[in-house]
Scaffold this motif. Structure first.
Motif, mmCIF file in Angstrom:
data_model
loop_
_atom_site.group_PDB
_atom_site.id
_atom_site.type_symbol
_atom_site.label_atom_id
_atom_site.label_comp_id
_atom_site.label_asym_id
_atom_site.label_seq_id
_atom_site.Cartn_x
_atom_site.Cartn_y
_atom_site.Cartn_z
ATOM 1 N N LEU A 213 4.104 10.640 -7.155
ATOM 2 C CA LEU A 213 3.083 10.623 -8.209
ATOM 3 C C LEU A 213 1.710 10.364 -7.610
ATOM 4 C CD1 LEU A 213 4.908 8.489 -10.963
ATOM 5 C CD2 LEU A 213 4.927 10.978 -10.647
ATOM 6 N N VAL A 214 1.664 9.475 -6.605
ATOM 7 C CA VAL A 214 0.400 9.193 -5.918
ATOM 8 C C VAL A 214 -0.078 10.441 -5.172
ATOM 9 C CG1 VAL A 214 -0.710 7.785 -4.138
ATOM 10 C CG2 VAL A 214 0.924 6.738 -5.729
ATOM 11 N N GLU A 215 0.843 11.099 -4.504
ATOM 12 C CA GLU A 215 0.484 12.303 -3.743
ATOM 13 C C GLU A 215 0.029 13.429 -4.661
ATOM 14 O OE1 GLU A 215 4.061 12.936 -1.566
ATOM 15 O OE2 GLU A 215 3.521 11.539 0.057
ATOM 16 N N ALA A 216 0.534 13.423 -5.910
ATOM 17 C CA ALA A 216 0.139 14.439 -6.885
ATOM 18 C C ALA A 216 -1.113 14.036 -7.653
ATOM 19 C CB ALA A 216 1.285 14.699 -7.860
ATOM 20 N N ASP A 217 -1.709 12.898 -7.282
ATOM 21 C CA ASP A 217 -2.936 12.400 -7.918
ATOM 22 C C ASP A 217 -2.762 12.084 -9.394
ATOM 23 O OD1 ASP A 217 -4.465 12.550 -5.553
ATOM 24 O OD2 ASP A 217 -4.893 14.672 -5.895
ATOM 25 N N THR A 218 -1.559 11.606 -9.763
ATOM 26 C CA THR A 218 -1.352 11.173 -11.146
ATOM 27 C C THR A 218 -1.215 9.658 -11.253
ATOM 28 O OG1 THR A 218 1.045 11.496 -10.964
ATOM 29 C CG2 THR A 218 -0.255 13.357 -11.782
ATOM 30 N N ALA A 219 -1.058 8.971 -10.127
ATOM 31 C CA ALA A 219 -0.947 7.513 -10.107
ATOM 32 C C ALA A 219 -1.761 6.961 -8.943
ATOM 33 C CB ALA A 219 0.508 7.078 -9.988
ATOM 34 N N VAL A 220 -2.282 5.748 -9.134
ATOM 35 C CA VAL A 220 -3.088 5.101 -8.088
ATOM 36 C C VAL A 220 -2.551 3.689 -7.868
ATOM 37 C CG1 VAL A 220 -5.374 4.325 -7.392
ATOM 38 C CG2 VAL A 220 -5.130 6.405 -8.764
ATOM 39 N N PRO A 221 -2.109 3.353 -6.641
ATOM 40 C CA PRO A 221 -1.637 1.985 -6.371
ATOM 41 C C PRO A 221 -2.790 1.004 -6.384
ATOM 42 C CG PRO A 221 -1.730 3.232 -4.340
ATOM 43 C CD PRO A 221 -2.039 4.207 -5.449
ATOM 44 N N MET A 222 -2.555 -0.172 -6.981
ATOM 45 C CA MET A 222 -3.584 -1.206 -7.057
ATOM 46 C C MET A 222 -3.344 -2.317 -6.040
ATOM 47 S SD MET A 222 -6.031 -0.652 -9.281
ATOM 48 C CE MET A 222 -6.052 1.005 -8.571
ATOM 49 N N PHE A 223 -2.148 -2.880 -6.056
ATOM 50 C CA PHE A 223 -1.845 -4.001 -5.172
ATOM 51 C C PHE A 223 -0.343 -4.174 -5.076
ATOM 52 C CE2 PHE A 223 -2.805 -5.625 -9.453
ATOM 53 C CZ PHE A 223 -1.615 -6.261 -9.786
ATOM 54 N N SER A 224 0.075 -4.855 -4.015
ATOM 55 C CA SER A 224 1.463 -5.293 -3.898
ATOM 56 C C SER A 224 1.523 -6.748 -4.341
ATOM 57 C CB SER A 224 1.963 -5.168 -2.452
ATOM 58 O OG SER A 224 1.405 -6.201 -1.644
ATOM 59 N N TRP A 225 2.737 -7.252 -4.537
ATOM 60 C CA TRP A 225 2.863 -8.684 -4.831
ATOM 61 C C TRP A 225 2.630 -9.511 -3.581
ATOM 62 C CZ3 TRP A 225 2.123 -8.685 -9.569
ATOM 63 C CH2 TRP A 225 2.781 -7.842 -10.456
ATOM 64 N N GLY A 226 2.884 -8.932 -2.409
ATOM 65 C CA GLY A 226 2.756 -9.670 -1.164
ATOM 66 C C GLY A 226 4.055 -10.359 -0.796
ATOM 67 N N VAL A 227 4.023 -11.128 0.274
ATOM 68 C CA VAL A 227 5.188 -11.864 0.762
ATOM 69 C C VAL A 227 4.745 -13.281 1.130
ATOM 70 C CG1 VAL A 227 6.364 -9.801 1.654
ATOM 71 C CG2 VAL A 227 4.812 -11.090 3.147
ATOM 72 N N LEU A 228 5.717 -14.147 1.368
ATOM 73 C CA LEU A 228 5.458 -15.482 1.903
ATOM 74 C C LEU A 228 6.060 -15.557 3.294
ATOM 75 C CD1 LEU A 228 6.393 -17.796 -1.109
ATOM 76 C CD2 LEU A 228 4.097 -17.323 -0.254
ATOM 77 N N ASP A 229 5.323 -16.128 4.225
ATOM 78 C CA ASP A 229 5.924 -16.346 5.537
ATOM 79 C C ASP A 229 6.765 -17.622 5.493
ATOM 80 O OD1 ASP A 229 4.219 -18.559 5.826
ATOM 81 O OD2 ASP A 229 2.776 -17.470 7.073
ATOM 82 N N ALA A 230 7.365 -17.976 6.611
ATOM 83 C CA ALA A 230 8.284 -19.115 6.635
ATOM 84 C C ALA A 230 7.597 -20.428 6.300
ATOM 85 C CB ALA A 230 8.966 -19.216 8.006
#
Length: 366
Positions: free
Chosen positions: A223-240
């Motif tokens: 969908l992103v490659e077809a220009d119908t969706a745009v990613p905003m952010f990830s939730w991220g991760v926590l390190d140890a």
């Protein structure tokens, strides 16, 4: 980001210290631990075929390979009560002899964090030997012409629609995130899975969505490659150590906290943010822990932690992990205590705020 991560880590560390979670365990010889000829039951409070079940069955042969005596490791499914039933039964029945382990997920941790009266398990008394993270990406329709989180202010007064599985499901994380950002989002409940939410997005019925990492890569990237969706952010991760970092699967995307700063020009803070961090940690950054029962001897704990560390380093597991574990670093060894504490503890005032929020806004009865 040092200020908020340090504050969150100190809060979790204080709670964990009070509960006896933090602090290196003394070194014990593992020579006397031998599971030869025995069977280890990996309790799974979900039905067969789900994500957590697949996760446990993926690890099981590697755990068997590296535990002394190469015991048979079998997954025992005990579904019911949204995973509460099997977890309660494990705590009541499992013996601390190393022959029973419990695997849970965010959907098990959320009722605990919310103070659900049906919960009889206490994560502070269980002993973590593995913690597996996952991730996800939030995205918008391209028609909004929002290119990055810095532009989210353009649509803050526009009603957005999100297809949700329920206010106390893992969709509580995006619910809290959208509220923190100041977005006007209407949550439509009843989705049977995140796949239903994506389909609603594709039909134009939903106008904001997130998908877990594997589903995003498979179903949303086109969908992103077809220009119908745009990613905003990830939730991220926590390190140890409990520090928030970018998702290794999406290193070019800001994580949620960075997105907040891009939109508002300052770091998030306050009780609502404390609540978000607790449920984000439990739902994504440390979503699937594996634990031994309360009272398990230290030599058995050390044996399990070494076995999981060896399993994660196994070249065959590394080659096969992509579809099940993704690119996420598995938390193993003695340094998982703080990460586990972040994912299984919440400040009392944050818990009370979330409970009041769910009751007032969504008529949730706990």
């Amino acid at each position: 980001m040092a200020d908020f991560t340090r504050r969150q880590l100190l809060a979790a560390g204080s709670a964990a210290a009070a509960l006896g979670l933090v602090g290196a365990r003394p070194a014990f010889s593992q020579a006397s631990v031998d599971f030869a000829g025995k069977t280890v039951e990996w309790w799974m409070p979900f039905s067969e075929g789900g994500g957590s079940d697949v996760w446990a069955r993926f690890f099981a042969p590697y755990l068997s390979k590296y535990l002394p005596g190469n015991p048979n490791v079998v997954v025992r499914n005990v579904p019911g009560g949204g995973s509460i039933t099997g977890s309660n039964e494990f705590v009541a029945r499992a013996r601390p002899d190393g022959l029973a382990i419990l695997g849970t997920s965010g959907s098990t941790q959320f009722p605990f964090l919310l103070g659900d009266p049906r919960v009889r398990y206490d994560y502070a008394k269980l002993i973590p030997v593995l913690v597996s993270p996952t991730g996800g990406v939030c995205y918008l329709p391209a028609k909004f012409e929002v290119k990055s989180p810095a532009d989210l202010g353009k649509i803050k007064d526009q009603e957005l629609v999100y297809g949700s599985q329920g206010a106390t499901s893992l969709d509580l994380v995006p619910m809290l995130a959208f509220r923190l950002l100041g977005l006007n989002v209407r949550h439509v409940f009843g989705m049977q899975g995140r796949g239903d939410g994506r389909l609603a997005f594709e039909r134009g019925e939903a106008t904001i969505d997130y998908q877990t990492s594997s589903a995003y890569l498979t179903n949303v990237t086109p969908l992103v490659e077809a220009d119908t969706a745009v990613p905003m952010f990830s939730w991220g991760v926590l390190d140890a150590e409990g520090n928030v970092a970018r998702d290794p699967t999406f290193p070019d995307l800001p994580h949620f906290v960075e997105a907040y700063e891009m939109m508002h020009g300052q770091k998030p803070s306050g009780v609502e943010y404390d609540a978000y961090l607790a449920f984000f940690g439990s739902g994504f950054a440390a979503q699937k822990p594996c634990m031994l029962p309360e009272g398990t001897p230290d030599d058995i704990v050390a044996t399990y932690r070494k076995a999981f560390a060896d399993a994660v380093a196994d070249p065959e597991l590394q080659k096969a992990k992509a579809d099940v574990l993704g690119d996420y670093e598995q938390a193993v060894g003695d340094d998982i205590e703080k990460l586990y504490a972040v994912a299984t503890s919440i400040k009392p005032e944050a818990r009370e705020w979330v409970r009041n929020f769910l009751t007032t806004e969504y008529q949730v009865k706990l």
